[in-house]
Design a protein around this motif. Structure first.
Motif, short mmCIF file in Angstrom:
data_model
loop_
_atom_site.label_atom_id
_atom_site.label_comp_id
_atom_site.label_asym_id
_atom_site.label_seq_id
_atom_site.Cartn_x
_atom_site.Cartn_y
_atom_site.Cartn_z
N ALA A 9 44.02 44.20 0.74
CA ALA A 9 43.63 45.38 0.34
C ALA A 9 42.78 46.27 0.91
N VAL A 10 43.09 47.74 0.56
CA VAL A 10 42.01 48.52 1.28
C VAL A 10 40.74 48.40 0.57
N SER A 11 39.50 48.22 0.90
CA SER A 11 38.24 48.12 0.40
C SER A 11 37.68 49.54 -0.24
N GLU A 12 36.69 49.52 -0.95
CA GLU A 12 36.00 50.82 -1.39
C GLU A 12 35.40 51.40 -0.36
N GLU A 13 34.69 50.57 0.70
CA GLU A 13 34.20 51.18 1.72
C GLU A 13 35.07 52.05 2.98
N ARG A 14 36.26 51.00 3.14
CA ARG A 14 37.54 51.87 3.99
C ARG A 14 37.84 53.29 3.20
N TRP A 15 37.94 53.25 2.00
CA TRP A 15 38.67 54.31 1.27
C TRP A 15 37.46 55.63 1.35
N ARG A 16 36.24 55.14 1.26
CA ARG A 16 35.15 56.02 1.37
C ARG A 16 35.12 56.65 2.92
N ALA A 17 35.73 55.80 3.78
CA ALA A 17 35.44 56.31 5.42
C ALA A 17 36.57 57.18 5.55
N ALA A 18 37.82 56.96 4.69
CA ALA A 18 39.15 57.79 5.05
C ALA A 18 38.55 59.26 4.43
N ARG A 19 38.18 59.29 3.23
CA ARG A 19 37.75 60.59 2.69
C ARG A 19 36.52 61.19 3.67
N THR A 20 35.69 60.63 3.81
CA THR A 20 34.62 61.31 4.70
C THR A 20 35.05 61.65 6.04
N ALA A 21 36.03 60.86 6.96
CA ALA A 21 36.66 61.26 8.30
C ALA A 21 37.49 62.70 7.70
N LEU A 22 38.23 62.50 6.64
CA LEU A 22 39.03 63.81 6.47
C LEU A 22 38.25 65.32 6.35
N ALA A 23 37.20 65.12 5.48
CA ALA A 23 36.11 66.06 5.44
C ALA A 23 35.68 66.62 6.81
N ALA A 24 35.07 65.66 7.59
CA ALA A 24 34.61 66.04 8.73
C ALA A 24 35.59 66.43 9.97
N GLN A 25 36.71 66.01 9.90
CA GLN A 25 37.67 66.23 11.07
C GLN A 25 38.41 67.75 10.68
N THR A 26 38.63 68.03 9.29
CA THR A 26 38.99 69.41 9.02
C THR A 26 37.82 70.32 9.54
N ASP A 27 36.55 70.04 9.16
CA ASP A 27 35.55 71.29 9.61
C ASP A 27 35.52 71.19 11.30
N ARG A 28 35.80 70.53 11.87
CA ARG A 28 35.64 70.22 13.25
C ARG A 28 37.03 70.93 13.95
N PHE A 29 38.09 70.70 13.16
CA PHE A 29 39.38 71.31 13.73
C PHE A 29 39.25 72.88 13.40
N ALA A 30 38.72 73.26 12.04
CA ALA A 30 38.47 74.59 11.85
C ALA A 30 37.77 75.21 12.82
N ASP A 31 36.79 74.82 13.22
CA ASP A 31 35.69 75.39 14.12
C ASP A 31 36.37 75.50 15.38
N LEU A 32 37.30 74.60 15.86
CA LEU A 32 37.98 74.89 17.10
C LEU A 32 38.88 75.82 17.17
N VAL A 33 39.90 75.89 16.16
CA VAL A 33 40.99 76.77 15.92
C VAL A 33 40.37 78.16 15.63
N ARG A 34 39.05 78.41 14.93
CA ARG A 34 38.40 79.77 15.01
C ARG A 34 38.46 80.37 16.18
N ASP A 35 38.00 79.59 17.18
CA ASP A 35 37.64 80.16 18.48
C ASP A 35 38.39 80.40 19.37
N ALA A 36 39.70 79.85 19.07
CA ALA A 36 40.77 79.76 19.73
C ALA A 36 41.96 81.11 19.89
N PRO A 37 42.37 81.72 20.81
CA PRO A 37 43.32 82.86 20.87
C PRO A 37 44.69 82.12 20.26
#
Length: 282
Positions: A3-31
């Motif tokens: 089963a999914v450990s608490e560590e991996r569950w935390r990693a998934a949420r952390t990755a989602l927050a980080a990649q949302t910010d990264r994607f938003a920064d990329l798209v903001r500067d794109a035509p």
């Protein structure tokens, strides 16, 4: 598979927050009108990613305003990997906003709400998904991480920007989403593909970022193989390259020739039949 450990569950949420910010920064500067794919502009791609975040909040919060798509709930159970493009087209026809800033604001807000709700819930709690699949919350977050990475790749390629795909975050898609729907039930999601066969095919996926996952294809169904089952094929991979390959952004030949996807095992010629069944939209 454990089963999914608490560590991996935390990693998934952390990755989602980080990649949302990264994607938003990329798209903001794109035509916005630049073509990210053959059919979607950067603005369309952003609208698509936001539609998924909105939908996922609806899955975990029944009080959240639903997507304004008539008949959506009736369409979802019959959607498979082969018809998901039609599902996406329906969403984009009804979600007409294409101004980047409002979409980015809504994307951030929906991801923030999704993460806040997930904070106090179990990673293996499931929600209904396309094709009648049951997706655990950890897999839901991992799927959205993958969408941000794949479509960030599209936008970056269209605008000449770098877009490294971090292996640790990319690995969540196989470990938490694909393995999650196999564990909890994938319904009709991967109907079709390889015809049912009595031959048992065991495939093991290995990377530096997650424990090995060993699947069995038998009689047209995919399940977890027994721990002592000998793999017919092993796929040692860089998770980012594997995901880009599975979603048609990198050819299989290129993935293999660069050494980022390596196939071995006692019967590797059985792998294509497995991949015809265990597949994603490309």
């Amino acid at each position: 598979m454990a089963a999914v450990s608490e560590e991996r569950w935390r990693a998934a949420r952390t990755a989602l927050a980080a990649q949302t910010d990264r994607f938003a920064d990329l798209v903001r500067d794109a035509p916005p009108d630049a073509m990210a794919t053959a059919d979607w502009s950067v603005a369309d791609t952003l609208a698509h990613v936001h539609s998924l975040a909105w939908y996922y909040v609806c899955l975990v919060d029944r009080e959240h305003p639903p997507l304004p798509v008539p008949g959506l709930s009736a369409q979802l159970p019959g959607t498979t990997v082969d018809t998901v493009a039609d599902f996406n087209d329906v969403l984009l026809r009804h979600l007409t906003e294409r101004e980047p800033q409002p979409l980015l604001d809504r994307l951030r807000a929906d991801v923030k709400q999704l993460l806040a709700i997930c904070e106090g819930r179990r990673p293996d709690e499931t929600v209904p998904w396309l094709g009648g699949a049951r997706v655990p919350l950890a897999g839901l977050c991992a799927h959205l991480v993958n969408e941000l990475l794949i479509h960030g790749h599209d936008v970056a390629r269209a605008t000449g920007r770098p877009w490294p795909v971090p292996g640790a975050d990319a690995a969540l898609f196989l470990e938490l989403f694909l393995a999650g729907v196999v564990r909890h039930g994938y319904g009709r999601l991967i109907d079709g593909g390889a015809p049912p066969s009595e031959r048992r095919v065991v495939v093991e996926f290995r990377s530096a970022y997650a424990p090995p996952v060993r699947f069995l294809l038998h009689r047209g169904r995919v399940s977890f193989a027994d721990p002592d089952a000998r793999p017919d094929a092993r796929i040692d991979h860089d998770p980012g390259t594997l995901n880009l390959m599975m979603f048609g952004r990198v050819s299989r030949a290129r993935a293999v020739l660069t050494g980022r996807v390596r196939v071995s095992g006692r019967r590797p010629w059985l792998l294509p039949a497995f991949l015809r069944k265990f597949r994603t939209p490309s």
